[in-house]
Design an enzyme around this catalytic site. Structure first.
Site, PDB file in Angstrom:
ATOM      1  N   GLN A  51      -7.505  -0.262   4.061  1.00  0.00           N
ATOM      2  CA  GLN A  51      -8.277  -0.771   5.198  1.00  0.00           C
ATOM      3  C   GLN A  51      -9.690  -1.184   4.801  1.00  0.00           C
ATOM      4  O   GLN A  51     -10.289  -2.056   5.430  1.00  0.00           O
ATOM      5  CB  GLN A  51      -8.350   0.290   6.301  1.00  0.00           C
ATOM      6  CG  GLN A  51      -7.043   0.527   7.027  1.00  0.00           C
ATOM      7  CD  GLN A  51      -6.616  -0.659   7.889  1.00  0.00           C
ATOM      8  OE1 GLN A  51      -7.433  -1.442   8.331  1.00  0.00           O
ATOM      9  NE2 GLN A  51      -5.318  -0.776   8.118  1.00  0.00           N
ATOM     10  N   SER A  96      -3.679  -3.403  -0.500  1.00  0.00           N
ATOM     11  CA  SER A  96      -2.556  -4.137   0.082  1.00  0.00           C
ATOM     12  C   SER A  96      -2.997  -5.555   0.400  1.00  0.00           C
ATOM     13  O   SER A  96      -4.067  -5.771   0.994  1.00  0.00           O
ATOM     14  CB  SER A  96      -2.055  -3.450   1.357  1.00  0.00           C
ATOM     15  OG  SER A  96      -0.945  -4.145   1.889  1.00  0.00           O
ATOM     16  N   ALA A  97      -2.177  -6.531   0.030  1.00  0.00           N
ATOM     17  CA  ALA A  97      -2.556  -7.939   0.160  1.00  0.00           C
ATOM     18  C   ALA A  97      -2.664  -8.390   1.611  1.00  0.00           C
ATOM     19  O   ALA A  97      -3.556  -9.163   1.971  1.00  0.00           O
ATOM     20  CB  ALA A  97      -1.547  -8.805  -0.584  1.00  0.00           C
ATOM     21  N   HIS A  98      -1.755  -7.917   2.461  1.00  0.00           N
ATOM     22  CA  HIS A  98      -1.692  -8.509   3.805  1.00  0.00           C
ATOM     23  C   HIS A  98      -2.804  -8.046   4.734  1.00  0.00           C
ATOM     24  O   HIS A  98      -2.916  -8.528   5.864  1.00  0.00           O
ATOM     25  CB  HIS A  98      -0.318  -8.264   4.438  1.00  0.00           C
ATOM     26  CG  HIS A  98      -0.067  -6.873   4.913  1.00  0.00           C
ATOM     27  ND1 HIS A  98      -0.100  -6.533   6.248  1.00  0.00           N
ATOM     28  CD2 HIS A  98       0.246  -5.749   4.250  1.00  0.00           C
ATOM     29  CE1 HIS A  98       0.184  -5.250   6.384  1.00  0.00           C
ATOM     30  NE2 HIS A  98       0.403  -4.750   5.174  1.00  0.00           N
ATOM     31  N   ASN A 153      -7.312   4.127   9.003  1.00  0.00           N
ATOM     32  CA  ASN A 153      -6.623   2.941   9.497  1.00  0.00           C
ATOM     33  C   ASN A 153      -6.568   2.837  11.012  1.00  0.00           C
ATOM     34  O   ASN A 153      -6.316   1.757  11.551  1.00  0.00           O
ATOM     35  CB  ASN A 153      -5.197   2.902   8.930  1.00  0.00           C
ATOM     36  CG  ASN A 153      -4.442   4.189   9.173  1.00  0.00           C
ATOM     37  OD1 ASN A 153      -4.932   5.269   8.854  1.00  0.00           O
ATOM     38  ND2 ASN A 153      -3.242   4.103   9.736  1.00  0.00           N
ATOM     39  N   GLY A 185       0.799  -1.215   0.000  1.00  0.00           N
ATOM     40  CA  GLY A 185       0.000   0.000   0.000  1.00  0.00           C
ATOM     41  C   GLY A 185       0.831   1.263   0.000  1.00  0.00           C
ATOM     42  O   GLY A 185       0.471   2.261  -0.637  1.00  0.00           O
ATOM     43  N   CYS A 239       2.536   1.528  10.771  1.00  0.00           N
ATOM     44  CA  CYS A 239       3.537   2.271  10.002  1.00  0.00           C
ATOM     45  C   CYS A 239       4.044   3.496  10.763  1.00  0.00           C
ATOM     46  O   CYS A 239       4.975   4.160  10.314  1.00  0.00           O
ATOM     47  CB  CYS A 239       2.953   2.694   8.663  1.00  0.00           C
ATOM     48  SG  CYS A 239       2.542   1.290   7.608  1.00  0.00           S
ATOM     49  N   THR A 284      10.822  -7.168 -11.315  1.00  0.00           N
ATOM     50  CA  THR A 284      10.272  -8.505 -11.483  1.00  0.00           C
ATOM     51  C   THR A 284       9.119  -8.737 -10.515  1.00  0.00           C
ATOM     52  O   THR A 284       9.241  -8.505  -9.312  1.00  0.00           O
ATOM     53  CB  THR A 284      11.360  -9.568 -11.238  1.00  0.00           C
ATOM     54  OG1 THR A 284      12.432  -9.350 -12.144  1.00  0.00           O
ATOM     55  CG2 THR A 284      10.809 -10.972 -11.413  1.00  0.00           C
TER      56      THR A 284
END
Length: 397
Positions: free
Chosen positions: A185, A205-207, A151, A71, A331, A243
């Site tokens: 979020q 964001s994936a997590h 968040n 993110g 963060c 990559t």
């Protein structure tokens, strides 16, 4: 010792079904997605499928999805990418007072380089008001960035209304204005459709949705041009070099598909757990404040400020009893300053320093809630007995 995780706004455990989806891309399908041979093309197929899954998750087209490292990178690419690409049309940005640190820091960097930044107030309820957005607009405004859900306190912002305002601006002749929302979020907790929201850029964001850390995505509406922030690679249609982390991206796609299918069930469960937690805590503790509008917030999150104690002390006491919570954005951890999000609500330093974020997840149980309440009550009572700030006659907020 019992261990209970109530910090799902910081990160989530990886769903076993997501692990199953990604494992082949760590073993037999490990090729570089840019390679032309068969093993590379197997990886490319997994990458393309995940791109379609993420696009479906937010109502976008697959070619509008740019994969990133998370993110934070998505927010940087959106804000700095637009600002630098469109600076000939204007150098004015609008953000809210409690954006994620990656948005605030990006705006700060641009401000030091000559851009002007207007910061929207969020008031006691923690909500941006559309009238303030309208007032802040100028002929040289090129970007508005307002997070979809905060968040730390979980309040849900009027994103569709802001998107409608931006469309009206364009129709009236202000063509070079774009709208970005940080939906990190909100994803998996609120329905996302970029056409309904009216945004040009959206960060994910994936997590946060039970996939591994290290992968995110930026929706970039067709026709929106960004200045490159990374040079030397042709991946992601030359919008983000490097990559691709294929296994993590495959996991991200699988998690998004599950989140979309199970959203209603998950939300019903976490809302019930959160409400149970708040009701029990309210019956046993005085002198605390719920932060943000409780009627317009994410279903899994409760942010509470406890008077006469430091949030860090309460966090440590809970951790020693096996309960994992947070004092705010992961963060921003490590700072000794009061939470800027809580201060943006107009809270004093005492309440800002005494805030704790409890965020529930799909696998939490009633027993987890009951234990967390008991440990929180004990910790608050114990800390207040030691606190020189404690006052028996204090007024409940």
């Amino acid at each position: 010792m019992r261990r209970i995780y109530l910090d799902h706004s910081a990160t989530t455990p990886v769903d076993k079904r997501v692990v199953h989806a990604m494992l082949p891309y760590l073993t037999e399908k490990f090729g570089n997605a840019s390679s032309v041979h068969q093993m590379g093309q197997e990886a490319r197929a997994g990458l393309d499928r995940a791109r379609r899954q993420i696009a479906a998750f937010i109502g976008a087209q697959a070619n509008e999805i740019v994969f990133t490292s998370g993110g934070t990178e998505a927010n940087n690419l959106a804000i700095r990418g637009i600002a630098e690409a469109a600076q000939s049309h204007g150098r004015h940005l609008i953000i809210s007072a409690f954006e994620h640190p990656s948005v605030r820091a990006s705006a700060d960097v641009l401000e030091k380089r000559g851009w002007e930044v207007t910061i929207l107030p969020v008031y006691e309820e923690g909500l941006v008001r559309i009238a303030d957005v309208r007032t802040a607009l100028r002929p040289d405004t090129i970007l508005i960035s307002v997070m979809m859900a905060n968040n730390e306190i979980g309040t849900v912002q009027p994103i569709a209304e802001i998107g409608s305002l931006v469309r009206s601006e364009r129709e009236s002749g202000h063509r070079n204005i774009w709208f970005h929302t940080d939906a990190v979020q909100a994803a998996g907790r609120l329905p996302l459709d970029v056409s309904v929201l009216g945004c040009d850029l959206l960060s994910l964001s994936a997590h946060k949705i039970y996939a591994p850390k290290g992968t995110g995505a930026l929706f970039v509406r067709k026709g929106v041009r960004l200045a490159l922030q990374q040079h030397g690679g042709h991946q992601e249609r030359e919008r983000r070099g490097g990559t691709e982390a294929v296994a993590n991206i495959v996991a991200f796609g699988a998690a998004a598909e599950l989140a979309q299918k199970e959203m209603a069930e998950r939300n019903e469960n976490v809302r019930r757990l959160r409400d149970r937690f708040e009701e029990q805590l309210s019956a046993r503790i005085e002198d605390f404040a719920f932060n943000g509008d409780r009627n317009s917030r994410l279903p899994h999150l409760s942010n509470i400020s406890f008077r006469f104690i430091e949030g860090e002390g309460l966090l440590i006491h809970l951790d020693m009893q096996g309960v994992a919570v947070s004092t705010g954005s992961a963060c921003s951890s490590g700072t000794i300053e009061p939470s800027p999000v809580i201060r943006a609500l107009g809270r004093d330093d005492e309440l800002a320093r005494g805030s704790i974020r409890f965020s529930f997840g799909k696998d939490n149980t009633d027993e987890d809630v009951d234990y967390a309440v008991e440990m929180t009550v004990r910790a608050v009572q114990g800390l207040r007995q030691l606190s020189p700030l404690s006052q028996p006659s204090a007024v409940v907020v």
